[in-house]
Design a protein around this motif. Structure first.
Motif, mmCIF file in Angstrom:
data_model
loop_
_atom_site.group_PDB
_atom_site.id
_atom_site.type_symbol
_atom_site.label_atom_id
_atom_site.label_comp_id
_atom_site.label_asym_id
_atom_site.label_seq_id
_atom_site.Cartn_x
_atom_site.Cartn_y
_atom_site.Cartn_z
ATOM 1 N N ARG A 153 37.102 48.213 47.677
ATOM 2 C CA ARG A 153 37.366 47.399 46.497
ATOM 3 C C ARG A 153 37.632 48.179 45.178
ATOM 4 O O ARG A 153 38.337 47.952 44.319
ATOM 5 C CB ARG A 153 35.796 46.768 46.158
ATOM 6 N N LYS A 156 41.089 48.802 45.365
ATOM 7 C CA LYS A 156 41.946 47.945 44.903
ATOM 8 C C LYS A 156 41.777 47.483 43.461
ATOM 9 O O LYS A 156 42.804 46.713 42.861
ATOM 10 C CB LYS A 156 41.249 46.783 45.695
ATOM 11 N N TYR B 56 32.509 41.888 41.350
ATOM 12 C CA TYR B 56 33.620 42.437 42.368
ATOM 13 C C TYR B 56 33.086 43.690 43.368
ATOM 14 O O TYR B 56 33.345 43.492 44.404
ATOM 15 C CB TYR B 56 34.854 42.502 41.825
ATOM 16 N N THR B 108 38.879 36.670 43.061
ATOM 17 C CA THR B 108 39.432 37.716 43.162
ATOM 18 C C THR B 108 40.564 37.793 42.109
ATOM 19 O O THR B 108 41.152 39.072 41.881
ATOM 20 C CB THR B 108 40.275 38.027 44.507
ATOM 21 N N ASP B 109 40.729 36.871 41.477
ATOM 22 C CA ASP B 109 41.896 36.876 40.552
ATOM 23 C C ASP B 109 41.357 37.001 39.160
ATOM 24 O O ASP B 109 41.266 35.951 38.413
ATOM 25 C CB ASP B 109 42.924 35.774 40.599
ATOM 26 N N PHE B 186 44.232 42.101 47.533
ATOM 27 C CA PHE B 186 42.819 41.932 47.169
ATOM 28 C C PHE B 186 42.110 41.082 48.282
ATOM 29 O O PHE B 186 40.973 41.512 48.978
ATOM 30 C CB PHE B 186 42.337 41.176 45.919
ATOM 31 N N ARG B 187 42.719 39.940 48.744
ATOM 32 C CA ARG B 187 42.105 39.123 49.549
ATOM 33 C C ARG B 187 41.953 39.960 50.991
ATOM 34 O O ARG B 187 41.227 39.561 51.882
ATOM 35 C CB ARG B 187 42.985 38.050 50.022
ATOM 36 N N ALA B 190 38.567 42.187 50.965
ATOM 37 C CA ALA B 190 37.722 42.258 49.991
ATOM 38 C C ALA B 190 36.405 41.028 50.150
ATOM 39 O O ALA B 190 35.594 41.282 49.617
ATOM 40 C CB ALA B 190 38.112 42.164 48.571
#
Lengths: 196, 196
Positions: A153, A156, B56, B108-109, B186-187, B190
């Motif tokens: 993470r 990322k 996150y 995630t965004d 990301f997806r 994560a």
DNA sequence: CATATAGTTCAAGACCGCTTGAACTGCACC
DNA sequence: GGTGCAGTTCAAGCGGTCTTGAACTATATG
């Protein structure tokens, strides 16, 4: 023509003293403030925008004293504001032939200001962020006990930073392009400050 | 010297909630602050970025209390920060089956946050600026005594505003595109496992 | 050299937004 | 009902930025 009346009196027009604003005409005050708001929004000082706007609208160089009066700013403040603007290249300091004082004229590309400083800010800033994230990664790796999942993470996150950076650069580039068109419009007939 | 305490064991999903334990691992602190700086740079609150980053990085939903301890924020502050983030859709409030308390997980965004709010800000803001400049023009025209040359400059100023607006919109659009790629990354892996 | 005006610098204070902490609501469980 | 904890709200305080105003330098003038 040359001589505008702002020096002396306005004959008939009722530009009586506005309480807070100096002797700016109402329409000027509005326009000047509008630019001030924009500039502030972009992370600069409101008064930097106001000064530039005044100089641009007037079309001819003003002295620091005039700016001070028109915008109701302090002497010291004007000095600092002018310095910033000059350093960024959005205004120009000129000395007229028989005159003893400096006058300041607007350069037409306010945009350069935004671009320049944003580029500068962005450069140092993004570098810092990247360094931080790299450091975090290093620490996390040497710590040893960090789950791979979390490391992932973190990486990322760094990727996201890079993408945002890229988007920002793109923006700067496109705005530069887009703006060159605007500049043409500006130069069109705006400034007859054909010096240089 | 390993073992960052609060982790206890990553095996246990319940996070074990180390009682009144709340120190971030150094690498986490750095990463979290880096995001905080970025977010602040973009005109948001530093702590909004820090909260999102923590959620996150952890990958699993945390409670307000945990966030409060980890980031050393006040109760009230966390409440407000979470509210903002939730409203912007960058975090998600979830209640685990057997649990009685709310937990918050990172969407995630993060980018949506920037995009959304910038869009919003920009909309209202640019509209205001345009209205102001239009008003200034109207006043200047009815005043009558304004040299045509200055009117021209005023109009050019409005043109500049429009161009900047266009550049901004373009930026938003491109960043959206650019970012969709990032989101895919990301997806990738994560995701917070199986909640819901 | 004395004087006056233009311009610069910077400490003090005004200003403004963020955070805090306490009072409050709401909910669950005893 | 009563106790305890999660969560919300908001006045007050804090901290950082911008502006002010006065002291200072620089330059021209008689």
């Amino acid at each position: 023509m040359k001589g505008y009346l702002w020096t002396g009196g306005h004959g008939s027009t009722s530009t009586e003293a506005a309480p807070s604003e100096g002797r700016l005409a109402p329409w000027e005050a509005i326009a000047v403030d509008a630019v001030g708001n924009v500039i502030e929004f972009w992370g600069f000082k409101r008064n930097q925008g106001r000064v530039w706007a005044l100089l641009y609208l007037r079309g001819e160089p003003l002295t620091a004293g005039e700016i001070e009066r028109e915008l109701d700013l302090s002497k010291g403040g004007v000095s600092m504001l002018l310095r910033d603007l000059e350093r960024w290249g959005v205004i120009q300091r000129v000395r007229l032939p028989q005159d003893t004082v400096w006058r300041y004229g607007a350069e037409t590309d306010l945009v350069r200001m935004v671009r320049h400083v944003i580029e500068e800010r962005e450069a140092g800033f993004v570098a810092r962020i990247r360094a931080d994230l790299a450091e975090a990664r290093r620490l996390a790796e040497t710590a040893g006990s960090v789950p791979a999942e979390r490391l992932e993470r973190l990486e990322k996150m760094a990727t996201l930073a890079e993408h945002v950076e890229r988007a920002l650069r793109l923006f700067i580039k496109t705005s530069r392009l887009d703006v060159s068109g605007v500049l043409a419009v500006f130069r069109d007939g705006a400034g007859r400050r054909g010096e240089k």
